[in-house]
Design a protein around this motif. Sequence first.
Motif, PDB file in Angstrom:
ATOM      1  N   LYS A  89      28.078 -23.456 130.967  1.00 45.16           N
ATOM      2  CA  LYS A  89      28.195 -24.179 132.230  1.00 45.16           C
ATOM      3  C   LYS A  89      28.600 -25.628 132.003  1.00 45.16           C
ATOM      4  N   ASN A  90      28.214 -26.162 130.843  1.00 39.96           N
ATOM      5  CA  ASN A  90      28.511 -27.572 130.534  1.00 39.96           C
ATOM      6  C   ASN A  90      29.455 -27.679 129.334  1.00 39.96           C
ATOM      7  N   ALA A  91      30.468 -26.848 129.324  1.00 44.67           N
ATOM      8  CA  ALA A  91      31.424 -26.805 128.200  1.00 44.67           C
ATOM      9  C   ALA A  91      32.032 -28.178 127.951  1.00 44.67           C
ATOM     10  N   GLY A  92      31.988 -28.600 126.675  1.00 45.64           N
ATOM     11  CA  GLY A  92      32.564 -29.878 126.292  1.00 45.64           C
ATOM     12  C   GLY A  92      31.682 -31.077 126.563  1.00 45.64           C
ATOM     13  N   LYS A  93      30.492 -30.846 127.133  1.00 47.06           N
ATOM     14  CA  LYS A  93      29.601 -31.967 127.462  1.00 47.06           C
ATOM     15  C   LYS A  93      28.438 -32.103 126.482  1.00 47.06           C
ATOM     16  N   LEU A  94      28.258 -31.115 125.600  1.00 51.07           N
ATOM     17  CA  LEU A  94      27.143 -31.143 124.663  1.00 51.07           C
ATOM     18  C   LEU A  94      27.625 -31.503 123.262  1.00 51.07           C
ATOM     19  N   ASN A  95      26.736 -32.107 122.494  1.00 52.74           N
ATOM     20  CA  ASN A  95      27.016 -32.425 121.095  1.00 52.74           C
ATOM     21  C   ASN A  95      25.925 -31.832 120.209  1.00 52.74           C
ATOM     22  N   TYR A  96      26.334 -31.284 119.084  1.00 54.73           N
ATOM     23  CA  TYR A  96      25.332 -30.863 118.101  1.00 54.73           C
ATOM     24  C   TYR A  96      25.354 -31.816 116.923  1.00 54.73           C
ATOM     25  N   GLY A  97      24.202 -32.032 116.332  1.00 59.81           N
ATOM     26  CA  GLY A  97      24.110 -32.899 115.164  1.00 59.81           C
ATOM     27  C   GLY A  97      24.141 -32.086 113.889  1.00 59.81           C
ATOM     28  N   SER A  98      24.747 -32.645 112.859  1.00 63.41           N
ATOM     29  CA  SER A  98      24.732 -31.999 111.544  1.00 63.41           C
ATOM     30  C   SER A  98      24.368 -33.025 110.488  1.00 63.41           C
ATOM     31  N   ALA A  99      23.899 -32.543 109.358  1.00 64.13           N
ATOM     32  CA  ALA A  99      23.514 -33.432 108.265  1.00 64.13           C
ATOM     33  C   ALA A  99      24.717 -33.963 107.508  1.00 64.13           C
ATOM     34  N   GLY A 100      25.922 -33.567 107.908  1.00 62.84           N
ATOM     35  CA  GLY A 100      27.144 -34.034 107.259  1.00 62.84           C
ATOM     36  C   GLY A 100      28.246 -33.018 107.440  1.00 62.84           C
ATOM     37  N   PRO A 101      29.506 -33.423 107.291  1.00 60.46           N
ATOM     38  CA  PRO A 101      30.628 -32.508 107.528  1.00 60.46           C
ATOM     39  C   PRO A 101      30.672 -31.316 106.576  1.00 60.46           C
ATOM     40  N   ALA A 102      30.033 -31.433 105.403  1.00 54.84           N
ATOM     41  CA  ALA A 102      30.021 -30.311 104.455  1.00 54.84           C
ATOM     42  C   ALA A 102      28.652 -29.652 104.374  1.00 54.84           C
ATOM     43  N   SER A 103      27.768 -29.974 105.313  1.00 52.70           N
ATOM     44  CA  SER A 103      26.387 -29.487 105.232  1.00 52.70           C
ATOM     45  C   SER A 103      26.245 -28.063 105.741  1.00 52.70           C
ATOM     46  N   SER A 104      25.169 -27.415 105.321  1.00 53.82           N
ATOM     47  CA  SER A 104      24.890 -26.063 105.811  1.00 53.82           C
ATOM     48  C   SER A 104      24.565 -26.085 107.297  1.00 53.82           C
ATOM     49  N   SER A 105      24.029 -27.215 107.804  1.00 51.25           N
ATOM     50  CA  SER A 105      23.738 -27.300 109.233  1.00 51.25           C
ATOM     51  C   SER A 105      25.022 -27.270 110.054  1.00 51.25           C
ATOM     52  N   ARG A 106      26.100 -27.834 109.528  1.00 50.28           N
ATOM     53  CA  ARG A 106      27.380 -27.755 110.225  1.00 50.28           C
ATOM     54  C   ARG A 106      27.913 -26.327 110.210  1.00 50.28           C
ATOM     55  N   LEU A 107      27.930 -25.732 109.029  1.00 44.23           N
ATOM     56  CA  LEU A 107      28.478 -24.387 108.906  1.00 44.23           C
ATOM     57  C   LEU A 107      27.679 -23.388 109.739  1.00 44.23           C
ATOM     58  N   ALA A 108      26.352 -23.531 109.721  1.00 49.18           N
ATOM     59  CA  ALA A 108      25.510 -22.616 110.484  1.00 49.18           C
ATOM     60  C   ALA A 108      25.787 -22.726 111.977  1.00 49.18           C
ATOM     61  N   PHE A 109      25.941 -23.954 112.471  1.00 53.58           N
ATOM     62  CA  PHE A 109      26.171 -24.089 113.918  1.00 53.58           C
ATOM     63  C   PHE A 109      27.563 -23.614 114.297  1.00 53.58           C
ATOM     64  N   GLU A 110      28.540 -23.825 113.437  1.00 51.66           N
ATOM     65  CA  GLU A 110      29.879 -23.313 113.726  1.00 51.66           C
ATOM     66  C   GLU A 110      29.862 -21.789 113.801  1.00 51.66           C
ATOM     67  N   LEU A 111      29.076 -21.162 112.937  1.00 50.80           N
ATOM     68  CA  LEU A 111      28.944 -19.708 112.974  1.00 50.80           C
ATOM     69  C   LEU A 111      28.253 -19.280 114.268  1.00 50.80           C
ATOM     70  N   PHE A 112      27.243 -20.041 114.684  1.00 48.07           N
ATOM     71  CA  PHE A 112      26.550 -19.730 115.942  1.00 48.07           C
ATOM     72  C   PHE A 112      27.476 -19.906 117.142  1.00 48.07           C
ATOM     73  N   LYS A 113      28.249 -20.975 117.157  1.00 52.79           N
ATOM     74  CA  LYS A 113      29.207 -21.185 118.250  1.00 52.79           C
ATOM     75  C   LYS A 113      30.135 -19.991 118.402  1.00 52.79           C
ATOM     76  N   ASP A 114      30.595 -19.488 117.263  1.00 50.26           N
ATOM     77  CA  ASP A 114      31.510 -18.353 117.282  1.00 50.26           C
ATOM     78  C   ASP A 114      30.815 -17.104 117.817  1.00 50.26           C
ATOM     79  N   ALA A 115      29.578 -16.870 117.368  1.00 47.74           N
ATOM     80  CA  ALA A 115      28.835 -15.690 117.810  1.00 47.74           C
ATOM     81  C   ALA A 115      28.520 -15.752 119.310  1.00 47.74           C
ATOM     82  N   ALA A 116      28.162 -16.950 119.791  1.00 47.66           N
ATOM     83  CA  ALA A 116      27.758 -17.102 121.185  1.00 47.66           C
ATOM     84  C   ALA A 116      28.921 -17.356 122.135  1.00 47.66           C
ATOM     85  N   GLY A 117      30.085 -17.704 121.582  1.00 46.73           N
ATOM     86  CA  GLY A 117      31.246 -17.978 122.419  1.00 46.73           C
ATOM     87  C   GLY A 117      31.087 -19.246 123.242  1.00 46.73           C
TER      88      GLY A 117
END
Length: 321
Positions: free
Chosen positions: A146-174
């Motif tokens: 509902k709020n596409a493009g209005k939310l931000n997620y935080g990561s521990a760094g561009p090469a961090s597992s927190s970034r990769l994990a959330f990118e995988l979640f974004k893909d799974a959840a669409g």
Amino acid sequence: MKPISRIASFALSAALSSPLAAQDYPSKPVHVYVPSSAGGASDIAARLVSPKLAEALGQPFVVENRVTSGGIVGTAQLAKAPPDGYAIMMTFDTFASNPHLYKELPYDVVKDFAPIMLMVRYPQILVVHPSLGVKTVPEFVAYARKNAGKLNYGSAGPASSSRLAFELFKDAAGIQVDAVHYKGGGPAINDLVSGTVQVMLIQAGGAIGQNVKSGKLVGLATSGRERSPHFPDLPTIADFYPGFETTSWVGAIAPAGTPRAIIEKLNGALAKILSSPDVKTRFDVQSAEIAASTPEQFGELIKAESAKWGKVIREKDIRID
């Protein structure tokens, strides 16, 4: 002279690989490299077990934080260190994904290192700021759409597992959620608590777990294959998106060519240390799950993790900005 040299080299190699090589090991201090800053998962693990290794093996195990260039320099230094057991490293999950994020790493994660042990696993947890007013994964996904493009997620760094994990979640959840990369998990968590970013999928230990339990953040789900014993009331992300699984981990490695007898001696000492009640309790506080694997099991995990994240990075065209 060359044939004699080859014979001598073979004899030396055979001698080093025999159980005799471990009898006098260690006979001097052992350097324990940590490719993260103080307070990170691998740093905490190193500082918990190193004094115990010193007690068990009779020589100091000296922890050294080598964090230049995200730990890549320190990892490269380990790869070039003499394979004699006097330089080892407590590394973590990005060890397996870095080769796919950086074009020219000065080492090969499979060929240049000898696995010692996968020591501990840490569940990752999907957390949101309370202001979103969501308490479940479906509620968050609906809110994000509902709020596409209005939310931000935080990561521990561009090469961090927190970034990769959330990118995988974004893909799974669409869903579409923009990234804000920080220099470490601490600053990212602080901004999540303040509401500067609204969501994270990050290692569940330490400050994150404490903020969830205090109500400053809302935990939605953990990312392992099964529910985390540290957050038994939370479902897994796989309950909503079957097959989804990410974990953080810490393991010990040595330079390739380190005698098998020394690898086994270190593995055995670590296994005893990790099975002791006081050490298990201290890791439990960090929401860590003891793994205490064999060297072979850790080697297979590194290969599997590298293949998994390599595929995700290529398909999503993830880059280091």
